[in-house]
Design a protein around this motif. Structure first.
Motif, PDB file in Angstrom:
ATOM      1  N   THR A  77       0.867  -1.172   0.000  1.00 34.12           N
ATOM      2  CA  THR A  77       0.000   0.000   0.000  1.00 34.12           C
ATOM      3  C   THR A  77       0.903   1.220   0.000  1.00 34.12           C
ATOM      4  OG1 THR A  77      -1.718  -1.148   1.234  1.00 34.12           O
ATOM      5  CG2 THR A  77      -1.806   1.247   1.217  1.00 34.12           C
TER       6      THR A  77
ATOM      7  N   LEU B 253      -3.165   1.329 -13.510  1.00 35.94           N
ATOM      8  CA  LEU B 253      -2.711   2.118 -12.363  1.00 35.94           C
ATOM      9  C   LEU B 253      -2.606   3.589 -12.731  1.00 35.94           C
ATOM     10  CD1 LEU B 253      -1.607   2.392  -9.514  1.00 35.94           C
ATOM     11  CD2 LEU B 253       0.634   1.774 -10.390  1.00 35.94           C
TER      12      LEU B 253
ATOM     13  N   GLU C 159      -6.008   5.023 -12.736  1.00 37.75           N
ATOM     14  CA  GLU C 159      -6.517   5.158 -11.368  1.00 37.75           C
ATOM     15  C   GLU C 159      -5.969   6.417 -10.694  1.00 37.75           C
ATOM     16  OE1 GLU C 159      -8.827   4.119  -8.136  1.00 37.75           O
ATOM     17  OE2 GLU C 159      -8.769   3.100 -10.071  1.00 37.75           O
ATOM     18  N   VAL C 160      -4.700   6.723 -10.925  1.00 40.55           N
ATOM     19  CA  VAL C 160      -4.102   7.928 -10.347  1.00 40.55           C
ATOM     20  C   VAL C 160      -4.717   9.175 -10.974  1.00 40.55           C
ATOM     21  CG1 VAL C 160      -1.950   9.239 -10.159  1.00 40.55           C
ATOM     22  CG2 VAL C 160      -1.945   6.808  -9.697  1.00 40.55           C
TER      23      VAL C 160
ATOM     24  N   PRO D 253      -5.600  10.055  -5.445  1.00 42.61           N
ATOM     25  CA  PRO D 253      -6.053   9.227  -4.328  1.00 42.61           C
ATOM     26  C   PRO D 253      -5.086   9.307  -3.144  1.00 42.61           C
ATOM     27  CG  PRO D 253      -5.961   7.946  -6.359  1.00 42.61           C
ATOM     28  CD  PRO D 253      -5.436   9.286  -6.667  1.00 42.61           C
TER      29      PRO D 253
ATOM     30  N   VAL E  42      -2.893   4.026  -2.510  1.00 46.06           N
ATOM     31  CA  VAL E  42      -3.191   3.115  -3.603  1.00 46.06           C
ATOM     32  C   VAL E  42      -2.538   1.766  -3.282  1.00 46.06           C
ATOM     33  CG1 VAL E  42      -1.222   3.773  -5.049  1.00 46.06           C
ATOM     34  CG2 VAL E  42      -3.283   2.955  -6.127  1.00 46.06           C
TER      35      VAL E  42
ATOM     36  N   ILE F  33      -2.242  -2.344 -10.378  1.00 50.56           N
ATOM     37  CA  ILE F  33      -3.184  -1.920  -9.337  1.00 50.56           C
ATOM     38  C   ILE F  33      -3.870  -3.141  -8.746  1.00 50.56           C
ATOM     39  CG2 ILE F  33      -5.048  -1.569 -10.998  1.00 50.56           C
ATOM     40  CD1 ILE F  33      -4.732   0.892  -8.293  1.00 50.56           C
TER      41      ILE F  33
END
Length: 103
Positions: A16, A58, A61-62, A71, A74, A98
């Protein structure tokens, strides 16, 4: 593990990464690019390879909430793999992917 034994080449670990403390007090227009650089830097130190490849999932997602609202943390899976390219400088590379956490 025995002392002096060779380290395994192909390893997969879950981490994490707390992005909020790594981009604290950054300008808004530099937050998402800095977050990607910090993920790359974390993977280099954790896996010991200079060649780090970040998956497109990933990256999406960022960047999902824009350049400002990265975020807080992650969850990622780091996989050290063999380089298939024969003329590459490094024989191993790290793939950062991710992990989707249901919470």
């Amino acid at each position: 593990m025995v002392k002096g034994a060779p380290k395994p080449d192909l390893v997969t670990r879950d981490y994490t990464i707390q992005l909020s403390k790594r981009i604290h007090k950054m300008q808004f227009k530099r937050r998402a690019p800095r977050a990607v650089k910090e993920i790359r830097k974390f993977a280099q130190t954790a896996m010991g390879t200079s060649d780090v490849r970040i998956s497109s999932e990933l990256n999406k997602e960022v960047w999902k909430r824009g350049i400002k609202n990265v975020p807080t943390r992650v969850r990622v899976r780091l996989s050290r793999k063999r380089n298939e390219d024969e003329d590459a400088d490094e024989k191993l590379y790290t793939l950062v992917d991710i992990l989707i956490v249901e919470s």
